[in-house]
Write a protein that holds these residues in place. Structure first.
Motif, mmCIF file in Angstrom:
data_model
loop_
_atom_site.group_PDB
_atom_site.id
_atom_site.type_symbol
_atom_site.label_atom_id
_atom_site.label_comp_id
_atom_site.label_asym_id
_atom_site.label_seq_id
_atom_site.Cartn_x
_atom_site.Cartn_y
_atom_site.Cartn_z
ATOM 1 N N VAL A 32 67.371 115.153 37.268
ATOM 2 C CA VAL A 32 67.735 115.074 35.848
ATOM 3 C C VAL A 32 66.851 114.086 35.096
ATOM 4 O O VAL A 32 66.635 114.221 33.894
ATOM 5 N N TRP A 33 66.275 113.089 35.825
ATOM 6 C CA TRP A 33 65.461 112.085 35.123
ATOM 7 C C TRP A 33 64.269 112.701 34.416
ATOM 8 O O TRP A 33 63.845 112.230 33.357
ATOM 9 N N VAL A 34 63.690 113.761 34.959
ATOM 10 C CA VAL A 34 62.525 114.342 34.286
ATOM 11 C C VAL A 34 62.966 115.053 33.015
ATOM 12 O O VAL A 34 62.249 115.057 32.009
ATOM 13 N N ILE A 35 64.180 115.609 33.034
ATOM 14 C CA ILE A 35 64.699 116.236 31.816
ATOM 15 C C ILE A 35 64.988 115.163 30.770
ATOM 16 O O ILE A 35 64.646 115.299 29.594
ATOM 17 N N PHE A 36 65.605 114.053 31.231
ATOM 18 C CA PHE A 36 65.869 112.920 30.343
ATOM 19 C C PHE A 36 64.568 112.441 29.696
ATOM 20 O O PHE A 36 64.495 112.164 28.503
ATOM 21 N N LEU A 89 61.689 114.172 29.255
ATOM 22 C CA LEU A 89 61.171 115.151 28.300
ATOM 23 C C LEU A 89 61.948 115.082 26.994
ATOM 24 O O LEU A 89 61.368 115.027 25.903
ATOM 25 N N VAL A 90 63.281 115.076 27.109
ATOM 26 C CA VAL A 90 64.114 115.083 25.901
ATOM 27 C C VAL A 90 63.921 113.784 25.129
ATOM 28 O O VAL A 90 63.785 113.783 23.900
ATOM 29 N N PHE A 110 60.510 113.967 23.296
ATOM 30 C CA PHE A 110 60.397 114.775 22.068
ATOM 31 C C PHE A 110 61.367 114.317 20.988
ATOM 32 O O PHE A 110 61.155 114.593 19.813
ATOM 33 N N THR A 111 62.425 113.579 21.380
ATOM 34 C CA THR A 111 63.328 113.067 20.358
ATOM 35 C C THR A 111 62.692 111.879 19.629
ATOM 36 O O THR A 111 62.695 111.812 18.401
ATOM 37 N N PRO A 122 58.114 113.018 18.700
ATOM 38 C CA PRO A 122 57.879 114.464 18.719
ATOM 39 C C PRO A 122 56.401 114.857 18.640
ATOM 40 O O PRO A 122 55.977 115.784 19.328
ATOM 41 N N PHE A 181 54.825 114.320 21.999
ATOM 42 C CA PHE A 181 55.258 115.371 22.928
ATOM 43 C C PHE A 181 54.440 116.641 22.690
ATOM 44 O O PHE A 181 53.950 117.271 23.637
ATOM 45 N N ALA A 182 54.267 117.006 21.405
ATOM 46 C CA ALA A 182 53.509 118.223 21.089
ATOM 47 C C ALA A 182 52.057 118.076 21.523
ATOM 48 O O ALA A 182 51.471 118.990 22.115
ATOM 49 N N SER A 204 51.747 118.327 25.218
ATOM 50 C CA SER A 204 51.995 119.687 25.696
ATOM 51 C C SER A 204 50.777 120.579 25.501
ATOM 52 O O SER A 204 50.523 121.475 26.292
ATOM 53 N N PHE A 245 50.815 120.479 33.298
ATOM 54 C CA PHE A 245 52.267 120.561 33.105
ATOM 55 C C PHE A 245 52.805 121.903 33.623
ATOM 56 O O PHE A 245 53.847 121.968 34.269
#
Lengths: 442, 192
Positions: free
Chosen positions: B63-67, B69-70, B73-74, B77, B80-81, B84, B91
């Protein structure tokens, strides 16, 4: 194919794959919780065995849901950098909340799956509560971000850049209530019918043991309640869309001219070039009546809007018709099951009904997927309704074609392997199941 | 002493999350690498021990990688773009590794199949456990080397293969690249 089409193809495939596991991740924990609860309450070994069996299947399903969901987190940026650069900070709150919900679900699922022998029966049963709640919460949070794409609110932009964000207003936008609730009940609907289909197939193949006699009615109870709620919330959603996104509404109904006392077109083929829908069964005034409560109300058609703002009318209309038609058939199936059960005072296992229930499983998945087709295709050409076009959001990387091919292969491999393993699991469990019928009370 | 801004604080939290992912999921990836190269008479016992250790925790560690990423981008942003776009290839490959690693591990441990039938997935589990951290590390190294630029106002950056050039330069013989931050990911890429 250009980058926009390829990005949509990859994202659509990933979402369409993930959502099957996501809805089972919402519904299965509730079924497991109820089955284990009844088992503990009644000291019934078969109910407990059912919960254990479902947990084994769910371990596989949840893991594939987790990795396919991770793909989506990456793909938001990899495929839609323009969209994320603009809206990342606006939709970050519900996504973060979803992350926490998933965290909680993963932790307690670890306890649940590995705790059968290590936790007391009551403690083990209670770990099912955070799993069921966080599964449902994940769905609510993620759909909030889609709702924001349909009703973008809660921010101030200047010169193409977001300069102020009100995350709560963005999360609880106008589309959130209808979309969230409709998706949540749809998740329970799909789970109910999918599980029912498995056990209906078991009965048909002569495996109808004590577990089957418990599993099928429980799954059908979830299915019938959820289909009733899906009907109500679907009707609410449709009427909301009529006001919020009249172009999407006109496309789903296949309505071209703005019409006073609009008829309901059932089926039919929209011909956007000729601005009409042919071969439909038309019921006079019904669309106006259903949408506004007044049979003579005026409904805006596609012709009221510039053609470059139309979505793909054919896909949206077909998907909507399929969703409504199958949804009604599923609801009828559920009611018929319980009507027969009530009349005979025993769950029915007639061959024809079981065959219908086997078909209802995949049909429920199609209903849910076509519902998302309406939402997503119907919002085009916008990625953020009225704010940003999809074409402005896609990535510029030259590697999308191979990416699409590879992801298709990966999802195909995962799906086929998972299906094979679940079948094998069912087979093994059946072979072990014989003693349960005669197991003494614990 | 300069004042810490809110952005610094958020970046600090993301750095902690990256560390948590590198340490916790890094151990799981390490288990996969061990699984791949396990040999000798006790190979079966080793693989069983790895599966038993990872089973209850790898999804929570993941879950840490999702945390991350989120959170990225929060709070950032445009960054993050930009990342990417510039790091599309590493990636995407890392993502494929993450998908295959998780799926293969689950198929192996919950698969209930006769030994040997899932052998390709066993191989995928080991190989993906190398590929995912290696390419995440390559992405990190490219950022650390300063080869990704987020120009203000625009979200398109340097070419989409620049990460490779940066990494090759940093990994080339004779070069003495520095380690950056929580370095187990970068180390996995062979650049530390």
């Amino acid at each position: 194919m250009d980058n926009v089409v390829l990005s949509r193809a990859i994202m659509g495939t990933s979402l369409g794959f993930h959502i099957v596991f996501a809805v089972l991740g919402v519904g299965m924990p509730l079924l497991m919780f109820v089955a284990e609860g009844i088992g503990l309450w009644r000291h019934d070994a078969a109910w407990l065995a059912l919960a254990r069996r479902w947990a084994k299947a769910f371990a596989l399903i949840f893991a594939i849901g987790a990795v396919s969901g991770t793909a989506l987190s990456f793909e938001l940026g990899l495929l839609w950098p323009g969209f994320m650069a603009f809206s990342g900070s606006i939709i970050g709150l519900p996504f973060s909340a979803e992350g926490f919900a998933f965290f909680i679900e993963a932790i307690f699922l670890g306890l649940y799956l590995y705790g059968w022998e290590r936790l007391s029966p009551l403690a083990h049963w209670l770990t099912g509560i955070p799993i069921a709640i966080s599964g449902a919460a994940s769905s609510l949070f993620v759909v909030m971000t889609n709702a924001w794409m349909n009703s973008p609110t809660g921010y101030v932009a200047s010169g193409g850049r977001v300069i102020r964000v009100d995350p709560l207003a963005a999360a609880f936008n106008r589309s959130t209530p209808t979309e969230d609730v409709h998706m949540l009940v749809s998740a329970y609907l799909v789970t109910g019918f999918a599980v029912a289909a498995v056990y209906a197939a078991g009965f048909l193949r002569g495996h109808g043991d004590a577990l089957h006699r418990r599993a099928l009615p429980l799954a059908m109870a979830m299915a019938v309640v959820a289909s009733g709620l899906a009907g109500i919330t679907g009707d609410t959603s449709s009427r909301f869309v009529a006001g919020e996104q009249p172009i999407k509404f006109a496309a789903q109904e296949g309505l071209f001219p703005t019409t006073k006392g609009a008829p309901l077109a059932i089926g039919g083929v929209p011909l956007p070039d000729q601005h009409r829908t042919v071969l439909a069964i038309e019921i006079p005034n019904l669309l106006s009546l259903l949408t506004t409560g007044d049979p003579n109300a005026t409904i805006k058609g596609l012709d009221a809007f510039p053609q470059d703002l139309w979505p793909n009318v054919l896909i949206v209309h077909f998907s909507y018709q399929l969703m409504v038609g199958l949804g009604l058939a599923l609801g009828f199936c559920g009611l018929l099951y319980w009507f027969l059960a009530a009349r005979r005072r025993a769950p029915p296992i007639d061959r024809w009904l079981l065959l219908a229930l086997v078909a209802a499983g995949p049909a429920s998945v199609v209903t849910m997927e076509t519902g998302w087709f309406v939402t997503e295709f119907g919002r085009q050409p916008w990625i953020i309704y009225g704010v940003m076009r999809t074409s402005a959001a896609a990535t510029t990387t030259p590697a999308l074609g191979p990416t699409f091919a590879i992801f298709l292969l990966v999802y195909l491999g995962l799906g086929l392997t998972l299906a094979r393993l679940l079948l094998r699991l069912a087979q093994r469990e059946r072979q072990r199941a014989a003693p349960i019928e005669t197991a003494p009370r614990r | 002493m300069t004042d810490l801004t809110l952005a610094d604080g958020v970046a600090g939290i993301l750095l902690l999350a990256l560390t948590a992912y590198a340490v916790l999921a890094g151990a799981d990836f390490g288990g996969g690498v061990w699984d791949l190269f396990a040999a000798g008479p006790r190979v079966r016992a080793q693989r069983t021990a790895i599966a038993a250790a990872m089973g209850p925790v790898w999804e929570a560690n993941h879950v840490w990688v999702i945390f991350l990423l989120v959170g990225l981008f929060t709070a950032f942003p445009t960054v993050f773009a930009a990342l990417s776009v510039a790091l599309y290839l590493p990636f995407t490959i890392a993502l494929l590794g993450i998908i295959l690693r998780g799926a293969a591990f689950t198929f192996q441990t919950h698969g209930y199949e006769a030994a040997g039938e899932l052998a390709p997935w066993g191989l995928a589990f080991g190989a993906a456990s190398i590929i995912a951290p290696a390419f995440l590390g390559a992405a990190l190294a490219a950022v650390a080397a300063g080869s990704v630029h987020a120009r203000s106002g625009a979200n398109v950056t340097t070419g989409w293969v620049s990460w490779l050039a940066a990494d090759l330069a940093r990994c080339s013989p004779g070069a003495r690249p520095r380690c950056y931050g929580p370095s187990s990911l970068a180390a996995a890429s062979g650049c530390c």
